[in-house]
Design a protein around this motif. Structure first.
Motif, PDB file in Angstrom:
ATOM      1  N   ALA A  66       7.733  -3.344   0.276  1.00  0.00           N
ATOM      2  CA  ALA A  66       8.601  -4.166   1.123  1.00  0.00           C
ATOM      3  C   ALA A  66       9.986  -4.310   0.513  1.00  0.00           C
ATOM      4  O   ALA A  66      11.008  -4.241   1.205  1.00  0.00           O
ATOM      5  CB  ALA A  66       7.962  -5.531   1.354  1.00  0.00           C
ATOM      6  N   SER A 112      10.034 -10.508   7.626  1.00  0.00           N
ATOM      7  CA  SER A 112       9.047 -11.282   6.880  1.00  0.00           C
ATOM      8  C   SER A 112       9.265 -11.086   5.382  1.00  0.00           C
ATOM      9  O   SER A 112       9.758 -10.038   4.943  1.00  0.00           O
ATOM     10  CB  SER A 112       7.621 -10.845   7.250  1.00  0.00           C
ATOM     11  OG  SER A 112       7.369 -11.063   8.608  1.00  0.00           O
ATOM     12  N   GLN A 163       4.538 -11.964   2.325  1.00  0.00           N
ATOM     13  CA  GLN A 163       3.771 -11.916   3.565  1.00  0.00           C
ATOM     14  C   GLN A 163       3.247 -10.506   3.834  1.00  0.00           C
ATOM     15  O   GLN A 163       2.121 -10.324   4.280  1.00  0.00           O
ATOM     16  CB  GLN A 163       4.633 -12.396   4.738  1.00  0.00           C
ATOM     17  CG  GLN A 163       5.080 -13.839   4.633  1.00  0.00           C
ATOM     18  CD  GLN A 163       3.912 -14.804   4.701  1.00  0.00           C
ATOM     19  OE1 GLN A 163       2.866 -14.487   5.251  1.00  0.00           O
ATOM     20  NE2 GLN A 163       4.097 -15.985   4.120  1.00  0.00           N
ATOM     21  N   HIS A 164       4.065  -9.488   3.549  1.00  0.00           N
ATOM     22  CA  HIS A 164       3.586  -8.110   3.654  1.00  0.00           C
ATOM     23  C   HIS A 164       2.437  -7.870   2.679  1.00  0.00           C
ATOM     24  O   HIS A 164       1.443  -7.209   3.013  1.00  0.00           O
ATOM     25  CB  HIS A 164       4.737  -7.132   3.359  1.00  0.00           C
ATOM     26  CG  HIS A 164       5.753  -7.057   4.444  1.00  0.00           C
ATOM     27  ND1 HIS A 164       5.576  -6.300   5.580  1.00  0.00           N
ATOM     28  CD2 HIS A 164       6.978  -7.651   4.575  1.00  0.00           C
ATOM     29  CE1 HIS A 164       6.641  -6.412   6.371  1.00  0.00           C
ATOM     30  NE2 HIS A 164       7.516  -7.227   5.774  1.00  0.00           N
ATOM     31  N   ASN A 217      -0.717  -9.562   3.984  1.00  0.00           N
ATOM     32  CA  ASN A 217      -1.273  -8.816   5.110  1.00  0.00           C
ATOM     33  C   ASN A 217      -2.053  -7.591   4.642  1.00  0.00           C
ATOM     34  O   ASN A 217      -3.142  -7.304   5.138  1.00  0.00           O
ATOM     35  CB  ASN A 217      -0.142  -8.401   6.050  1.00  0.00           C
ATOM     36  CG  ASN A 217      -0.641  -7.567   7.207  1.00  0.00           C
ATOM     37  OD1 ASN A 217      -1.520  -7.972   7.956  1.00  0.00           O
ATOM     38  ND2 ASN A 217      -0.085  -6.361   7.358  1.00  0.00           N
ATOM     39  N   THR A 218      -1.518  -6.871   3.658  1.00  0.00           N
ATOM     40  CA  THR A 218      -2.215  -5.690   3.138  1.00  0.00           C
ATOM     41  C   THR A 218      -3.523  -6.080   2.446  1.00  0.00           C
ATOM     42  O   THR A 218      -4.557  -5.422   2.631  1.00  0.00           O
ATOM     43  CB  THR A 218      -1.304  -4.937   2.155  1.00  0.00           C
ATOM     44  OG1 THR A 218      -0.138  -4.497   2.843  1.00  0.00           O
ATOM     45  CG2 THR A 218      -2.024  -3.739   1.564  1.00  0.00           C
ATOM     46  N   SER A 276      -1.808  -0.690   6.716  1.00  0.00           N
ATOM     47  CA  SER A 276      -0.940  -1.833   6.445  1.00  0.00           C
ATOM     48  C   SER A 276       0.270  -1.422   5.616  1.00  0.00           C
ATOM     49  O   SER A 276       1.376  -1.948   5.809  1.00  0.00           O
ATOM     50  CB  SER A 276      -1.723  -2.936   5.731  1.00  0.00           C
ATOM     51  OG  SER A 276      -2.246  -2.451   4.499  1.00  0.00           O
ATOM     52  N   ILE A 284       4.659  -1.183   6.935  1.00  0.00           N
ATOM     53  CA  ILE A 284       5.700  -2.024   6.329  1.00  0.00           C
ATOM     54  C   ILE A 284       7.068  -1.469   6.704  1.00  0.00           C
ATOM     55  O   ILE A 284       7.479  -0.397   6.246  1.00  0.00           O
ATOM     56  CB  ILE A 284       5.533  -2.075   4.799  1.00  0.00           C
ATOM     57  CG1 ILE A 284       4.207  -2.744   4.427  1.00  0.00           C
ATOM     58  CG2 ILE A 284       6.696  -2.844   4.167  1.00  0.00           C
ATOM     59  CD1 ILE A 284       3.936  -2.788   2.943  1.00  0.00           C
ATOM     60  N   THR A 323       8.915  -5.383  10.857  1.00  0.00           N
ATOM     61  CA  THR A 323       7.490  -5.771  10.946  1.00  0.00           C
ATOM     62  C   THR A 323       7.323  -7.269  10.703  1.00  0.00           C
ATOM     63  O   THR A 323       7.806  -7.790   9.686  1.00  0.00           O
ATOM     64  CB  THR A 323       6.651  -4.986   9.926  1.00  0.00           C
ATOM     65  OG1 THR A 323       6.797  -3.592  10.179  1.00  0.00           O
ATOM     66  CG2 THR A 323       5.180  -5.379  10.043  1.00  0.00           C
ATOM     67  N   ALA A 336       5.127  -9.345   9.386  1.00  0.00           N
ATOM     68  CA  ALA A 336       3.927  -9.402   8.546  1.00  0.00           C
ATOM     69  C   ALA A 336       3.327 -10.801   8.501  1.00  0.00           C
ATOM     70  O   ALA A 336       2.116 -10.960   8.367  1.00  0.00           O
ATOM     71  CB  ALA A 336       4.266  -8.926   7.132  1.00  0.00           C
ATOM     72  N   ARG A 337       4.187 -11.801   8.623  1.00  0.00           N
ATOM     73  CA  ARG A 337       3.666 -13.173   8.590  1.00  0.00           C
ATOM     74  C   ARG A 337       2.727 -13.418   9.766  1.00  0.00           C
ATOM     75  O   ARG A 337       1.655 -14.017   9.603  1.00  0.00           O
ATOM     76  CB  ARG A 337       4.827 -14.158   8.635  1.00  0.00           C
ATOM     77  CG  ARG A 337       4.389 -15.605   8.647  1.00  0.00           C
ATOM     78  CD  ARG A 337       5.580 -16.534   8.629  1.00  0.00           C
ATOM     79  NE  ARG A 337       5.155 -17.924   8.686  1.00  0.00           N
ATOM     80  CZ  ARG A 337       5.983 -18.959   8.648  1.00  0.00           C
ATOM     81  NH1 ARG A 337       7.300 -18.749   8.530  1.00  0.00           N
ATOM     82  NH2 ARG A 337       5.525 -20.183   8.713  1.00  0.00           N
ATOM     83  N   ALA A 378      -0.538 -11.535   9.068  1.00  0.00           N
ATOM     84  CA  ALA A 378      -1.356 -12.208   8.057  1.00  0.00           C
ATOM     85  C   ALA A 378      -2.016 -13.464   8.627  1.00  0.00           C
ATOM     86  O   ALA A 378      -3.183 -13.756   8.342  1.00  0.00           O
ATOM     87  CB  ALA A 378      -0.489 -12.556   6.849  1.00  0.00           C
TER      88      ALA A 378
END
Length: 399
Positions: free
Chosen positions: A26, A39, A43-44, A47-48, A92, A96, A100, A102-103, A106
């Motif tokens: 990220a 995000s 947060q990325h 999410n991953t 995921s 990125i 994206t 990501a928040r 997640a």
């Protein structure tokens, strides 16, 4: 084939690695300027990690449940879990980008976990109820429901010709619970009034935790206290001199000790409810010339009464379900009597006794435990529902 524990370690390690790799990626996508990202890198990363670990765990649960229900063990569980973990990990990371969200992704994973946790709680309750219903139905196929609910004799015989009437057990349960509440409610309520209205902050900080320690004592310890101390004391100083009992095991013994156990339930709940009454109501009463005791009797307690009633009913449901204190303090005799210094027993004690030992599980003498459990479940559920109804219907709304 990898062992399950080693497989879980691999998935967890992949999720941890994915967290740091995604965070680094990220930052790389943003060229070091995280302000360009929709995000945050964390947060990325989250999410991953969730995309790596949640799908394999869900697959593990679903496949294991399917195997148990169907008896089919053809699935290669190791391959499925690894594929899902790697797929979530890869997609995921590929996803990125600067734009994206990501928040949001997640939070969807977390929402799914919360829904899953809630579903487990609900399904556990449903499973408990249905397990009791099915076994209770098997019991009533072998033993008449009229004899069970209306007979006044409890005399199980694993060789047959048993009398399995619930009335003596219900009488003992309600009798002991009544004595416990008759002791716990006044003591707990007066303690709550003192702590909330009279005690200084220093005294309250010491007294309230000291009372609540009673709730942390194991019930087996209460049972030993009843057996060794309270029972002999009541027998030697009350029952024997008055000629109304010779046994240390009695309804009074179990009821008093159970009442001691219930004091913190009544006291803590009542204290919180009394403290919720606005100070303005107290000040208004005192301003009109009422004394402090009159204010408590005529203003505070009436305002808090619905919550106090709810606390008492919740304590009653706790008393009805108690086992160890009754086993050691009241004995195991199923009888109908008004003498509080005689030994009696409760529904919970007989549930334990009917399910222990080398017995035939399909016999009515064993299956009766499920009928007893279902009856007790209905009673306690009714008390809890009634308590919630009282609290919600008559609760005062204060600003």
């Amino acid at each position: 084939m990898l062992s399950l524990s080693f497989l879980l370690v691999i998935v967890a390690a992949l999720a941890v690695a994915g967290y740091f790799i995604a965070k680094s990626r990220a930052l790389k996508v943003a060229d070091g300027d995280i302000r360009s990202l929709v995000s945050l890198p964390s947060q990325h990363a989250l999410n991953t990690a969730l995309a790596t670990i949640v799908p394999p765990m869900a697959a593990l649960l679903i496949v294991s449940l399917y195997r148990r229900l169907s008896g089919n063990a053809d699935f290669d569980l190791t391959l499925i879990i690894l594929l899902l973990a790697i797929t979530g990990f890869a997609f995921s990371l590929i996803g990125i980008k600067v734009e994206t969200r990501a928040r949001t992704l997640a939070e969807r994973w977390i929402l799914g976990l919360l829904i899953f946790a809630s579903t487990i709680a609900i399904m556990t309750t449903v499973g408990i109820v249905f397990s009791m219903l099915f076994e209770t139905a098997n019991f009533f196929q072998q033993y008449g429901w009229r004899d069970f609910f209306f007979s006044t004799t409890w005399s199980p015989n694993f060789r047959g010709n048993s009398d399995l009437g619930i009335i003596p057990l219900l009488w003992g349960t309600l009798y002991i619970s009544f004595i416990a509440l008759a002791f716990a409610v006044p003591v707990g309520l007066f303690a709550a009034i003192y702590l909330s209205e009279y005690a200084s902050l220093r005294m309250r900080s010491v007294a309230k935790p000291a009372i609540e320690i009673l709730a942390g004592i194991p019930t087996i310890v209460y049972g030993l206290f009843a057996l060794v101390t309270v029972g002999p004391f009541l027998r030697d100083y009350f029952a024997s001199p008055m000629g109304i009992g010779q046994s240390a095991s009695s309804v009074m013994t179990a009821g008093l000790v159970m009442g001691i156990m219930l004091i913190p339930f009544v006291s803590s709940l009542s204290d919180d409810i009394i403290n919720a009454v606005p100070q303005a109501m107290r000040d208004g009463s005192l301003g009109l010339g009422a004394t402090k005791s009159e204010t408590i009797r005529q203003v505070v307690i009436p305002a808090a009464l619905p919550g106090i009633v709810g606390a008492v009913l919740l304590a009653a449901s706790r008393a009805i379900g108690e086992t160890m204190i009754v086993v050691l303090g009241a004995g195991a005799a199923a009888r109908l009597s008004l003498n509080p210094f005689e030994a009696m027993t409760t529904v919970t004690v007989k549930i334990v006794s009917q399910l222990t030992g080398d017995t035939d599980f399909a016999s009515p003498e064993t299956l009766v435990a499920f009928a007893l459990g279902l009856t007790l479940f209905v009673i306690t559920l009714g008390l809890n529902v009634f308590a919630l109804y009282i609290v919600r219907k008559y609760r005062e709304q204060y600003e």
